[in-house]
Design a protein around this motif. Structure first.
Motif, PDB file in Angstrom:
ATOM      1  N   ARG A 157      -7.773   6.412   3.726  1.00 55.55           N
ATOM      2  CA  ARG A 157      -7.209   5.056   3.736  1.00 55.55           C
ATOM      3  C   ARG A 157      -7.860   4.174   4.803  1.00 55.55           C
ATOM      4  O   ARG A 157      -8.036   2.973   4.592  1.00 55.55           O
ATOM      5  CB  ARG A 157      -5.707   5.139   3.991  1.00 55.55           C
ATOM      6  CG  ARG A 157      -4.756   5.005   2.803  1.00 55.55           C
ATOM      7  CD  ARG A 157      -4.980   5.878   1.656  1.00 55.55           C
ATOM      8  NE  ARG A 157      -3.885   5.741   0.677  1.00 55.55           N
ATOM      9  CZ  ARG A 157      -3.796   6.445  -0.419  1.00 55.55           C
ATOM     10  NH1 ARG A 157      -4.723   7.353  -0.692  1.00 55.55           N
ATOM     11  NH2 ARG A 157      -2.809   6.280  -1.274  1.00 55.55           N
ATOM     12  N   VAL A 178     -11.100   2.980   3.471  1.00 57.82           N
ATOM     13  CA  VAL A 178     -10.865   1.953   2.453  1.00 57.82           C
ATOM     14  C   VAL A 178     -10.595   0.604   3.110  1.00 57.82           C
ATOM     15  O   VAL A 178     -11.141  -0.437   2.701  1.00 57.82           O
ATOM     16  CB  VAL A 178      -9.689   2.352   1.546  1.00 57.82           C
ATOM     17  CG1 VAL A 178      -9.256   1.179   0.659  1.00 57.82           C
ATOM     18  CG2 VAL A 178     -10.070   3.545   0.673  1.00 57.82           C
ATOM     19  N   GLY A 206       0.667   2.628  -1.495  1.00 60.93           N
ATOM     20  CA  GLY A 206       0.120   2.320  -0.173  1.00 60.93           C
ATOM     21  C   GLY A 206      -0.750   1.082  -0.102  1.00 60.93           C
ATOM     22  O   GLY A 206      -1.455   0.874   0.888  1.00 60.93           O
ATOM     23  N   LYS A 207      -0.701   0.224  -1.121  1.00 61.92           N
ATOM     24  CA  LYS A 207      -1.554  -0.965  -1.138  1.00 61.92           C
ATOM     25  C   LYS A 207      -1.225  -1.920   0.010  1.00 61.92           C
ATOM     26  O   LYS A 207      -2.129  -2.424   0.685  1.00 61.92           O
ATOM     27  CB  LYS A 207      -1.384  -1.704  -2.485  1.00 61.92           C
ATOM     28  CG  LYS A 207      -1.687  -0.885  -3.708  1.00 61.92           C
ATOM     29  CD  LYS A 207      -1.534  -1.702  -4.976  1.00 61.92           C
ATOM     30  CE  LYS A 207      -0.126  -2.149  -5.255  1.00 61.92           C
ATOM     31  NZ  LYS A 207       0.799  -1.020  -5.559  1.00 61.92           N
ATOM     32  N   ILE A 217      -2.473  -0.784   3.450  1.00 61.91           N
ATOM     33  CA  ILE A 217      -3.915  -0.989   3.613  1.00 61.91           C
ATOM     34  C   ILE A 217      -4.215  -2.471   3.844  1.00 61.91           C
ATOM     35  O   ILE A 217      -5.054  -2.830   4.682  1.00 61.91           O
ATOM     36  CB  ILE A 217      -4.673  -0.442   2.401  1.00 61.91           C
ATOM     37  CG1 ILE A 217      -4.625   1.090   2.421  1.00 61.91           C
ATOM     38  CG2 ILE A 217      -6.121  -0.942   2.374  1.00 61.91           C
ATOM     39  CD1 ILE A 217      -5.321   1.753   1.268  1.00 61.91           C
ATOM     40  N   LEU A 266      -6.721   3.281  -5.619  1.00 59.66           N
ATOM     41  CA  LEU A 266      -6.292   4.275  -4.630  1.00 59.66           C
ATOM     42  C   LEU A 266      -5.875   5.560  -5.336  1.00 59.66           C
ATOM     43  O   LEU A 266      -5.086   5.526  -6.281  1.00 59.66           O
ATOM     44  CB  LEU A 266      -5.106   3.752  -3.826  1.00 59.66           C
ATOM     45  CG  LEU A 266      -5.381   2.685  -2.771  1.00 59.66           C
ATOM     46  CD1 LEU A 266      -4.066   2.264  -2.119  1.00 59.66           C
ATOM     47  CD2 LEU A 266      -6.354   3.191  -1.726  1.00 59.66           C
ATOM     48  N   TYR A 287      -0.839  12.613   6.542  1.00 60.89           N
ATOM     49  CA  TYR A 287      -0.087  11.357   6.531  1.00 60.89           C
ATOM     50  C   TYR A 287       1.247  11.523   7.256  1.00 60.89           C
ATOM     51  O   TYR A 287       1.611  10.702   8.115  1.00 60.89           O
ATOM     52  CB  TYR A 287       0.144  10.933   5.082  1.00 60.89           C
ATOM     53  CG  TYR A 287       1.132   9.806   4.899  1.00 60.89           C
ATOM     54  CD1 TYR A 287       0.757   8.488   5.110  1.00 60.89           C
ATOM     55  CD2 TYR A 287       2.443  10.064   4.502  1.00 60.89           C
ATOM     56  CE1 TYR A 287       1.668   7.449   4.934  1.00 60.89           C
ATOM     57  CE2 TYR A 287       3.355   9.044   4.332  1.00 60.89           C
ATOM     58  CZ  TYR A 287       2.963   7.741   4.552  1.00 60.89           C
ATOM     59  OH  TYR A 287       3.872   6.717   4.387  1.00 60.89           O
TER      60      TYR A 287
END
Length: 483
Positions: free
Chosen positions: A37, A40, A64-65, A68, A193, A204
């Motif tokens: 992540r 990204v 998880g957008k 990020i 993702l 995580y």
């Protein structure tokens, strides 16, 4: 029954945490680079800073957008001005333009025709970009934007004199199905993702706990983390929910008995229980257990303290499974509804055309296809045997598959739920549904018929207090009939 705050405090005290690892404060202060992540986020920052493409980041709900996107903003230099809008809240062009002008501090009046307004916005961002500022628009739930708003937001790049002084855009979506021009590689860099693997889920969770005061890592065995991650579908948001329920289940009985029952014993029992819950999940037999059900009704012989804790863990995990499925069902319904609305709007209305050169809307009219909608599988025919209204209320018999109800209680003993129902006013608004859980009959008390999940949840405040405290959850009648 304890409320959400009390349960959270038990967990914090038990594990020596200064904040909830899965709460809003942790979301704002802890970013985990698990599952690449961090790479990204850095890649998106670089593209938004130097590439002529805007960025489209896709993942299912809970993927998880947003985390990020917030990390991308943290990585940007101080000269960046950022606007953040939610596609689910923006349904008109004037709403979108007011948000952009206000959040970016452009100082423009919102009167006048749409073409002039958006051209003025593009000119203002270009001029100030030449002076050293940069501008970014983050669109959450971008696939819920109307076609008209989509067209004009995308036109900002073509209205700018050069792509390097345009308003940069980062769109977050569940998929690209309802997003016009998403397949245009000149305009969009698209990234999907991937769900967490078991090892990534462990990393995580370690980051979340470390950021909340637990220096000794995650207090869960790797094998149990793997099972919980499977239950969450590898989605960080869903993983937060199921792990939180798992931990609260382990601390509840221990602290209530005021004795230090070893956590390893809790986890050993939970490992077996989790396998059972996963079997239920994969066989689509996910009834939601009720935390008030007596341990004796689970047919356990002479339960010891450890067996009672395992039973509590089993119930909590089953509840977590049910809520995960409910959230996914609601998200799928919302996406389908948004796609249908977008298709209808595209078929019945012609988006406004930007006036003078360049003509972005003209490009959009040739490149934009009507958003495709994924056909929704027909719901199975109702099964009369699964609906057993004790008062002849007819909720199950008369409600449509896509209508929603509130599930209140689930027990093994039908007489127990009938005795509860007998004490309630307005019994015509309730019904008892016979389903199956772990291969045995399971009796569920439901309340009401609603057009959607929001309407159902809004009615929770009107329920008797005994149900409000048990966190009723909205589900479709189709899901009840399929149990």
């Amino acid at each position: 029954m304890q409320d959400f705050t009390d349960q959270t405090q038990r967990m914090l005290d038990y594990y020596g945490l200064f904040q909830d690892p899965f709460g809003d404060q942790a979301d704002a202060t802890v970013f985990s680079g698990a599952g690449e992540r961090l790479e990204v986020a850095e890649h998106l920052r670089h593209l938004l800073s130097f590439s002529p493409q805007d960025c489209l980041l896709m993942a299912p709900t809970g993927g998880g957008k947003q985390a990020i996107a917030h990390q991308v903003i943290r990585l940007l230099d101080d000269e960046w001005r950022v606007a953040w809008i939610d596609g689910g809240d923006i349904d008109r062009l004037d709403s979108a333009s007011r948000e952009l002008i206000g959040q970016l501090g452009l100082g423009l009046k919102t009167d006048g025709d749409t073409a002039s307004l958006y051209r003025n916005m593009a000119d203002a961002t270009a001029q100030r970009s030449n002076d050293g500022e940069n501008f970014l628009l983050v669109v959450q739930n971008a696939d819920l934007l109307s076609p008209d708003v989509q067209t004009w937001l995308q036109s900002m790049r073509t209205l700018a004199p050069r792509t390097d002084i345009r308003l940069r855009q980062l769109w977050l979506a569940s998929s690209a199905t309802a997003i016009a021009q998403s397949d245009n590689d000149d305009h969009w860099y698209s990234l999907v993702l991937e769900p967490f693997t078991a090892a990534e889920a462990a990393a995580y969770l370690n980051d979340r706990f470390a950021g909340s005061g637990q220096a000794n890592g995650v207090p869960i065995k790797d094998s149990d983390i793997a099972r919980l991650n499977d239950m969450a579908g590898g989605m960080p948001g869903e993983l937060n929910q199921v792990v939180r329920d798992y931990l609260i289940a382990g601390t509840f009985k221990t602290t209530e008995r005021k004795q230090g029952f070893p956590l390893t014993h809790v986890l050993a029992g939970a490992g077996v229980v989790t396998l059972i819950v996963l079997t239920v999940l994969y066989s689509n037999q996910g009834g939601e257990p009720d935390v008030e059900e007596p341990v004796a009704e689970l047919a356990l012989p002479e339960p010891t303290d450890s067996q009672a804790i395992e039973s509590e863990v089993q119930q909590r995990l089953a509840e977590a499974v049910a809520r995960v499925e409910a959230r996914r069902e609601e998200a799928a319904a919302a996406e389908a509804e948004a796609a249908d609305q977008a298709e209808t709007a595209a078929a019945t209305t012609q988006p406004s055309q930007p006036a003078p050169s360049p003509q972005p809307a003209a490009q959009a009219s040739t490149q934009t296809a009507t958003p495709a909608t994924t056909p929704t599988p027909s719901a199975p025919a109702p099964q009369p045997a699964t609906a057993a209204p004790s008062q002849g209320s007819g909720l199950m018999a008369n409600a449509a598959d896509n209508e929603y109800t509130l599930q209140l209680v689930g027990v093994r003993n039908r007489a127990s739920v009938e005795s509860i129902l007998a004490e309630l006013p307005n019994q015509e608004r309730y019904d008892i549904v016979t389903s199956s859980y772990q291969g045995r009959p399971w009796y569920v008390l439901i309340h009401g018929r609603y057009s959607g999940p929001s309407a159902a949840r809004a009615d929770i405040a009107n329920l008797p207090a005994r149900f409000r405290d048990q966190e009723p959850w909205a589900r479709t009648f189709a899901s009840l009939r399929n149990n």
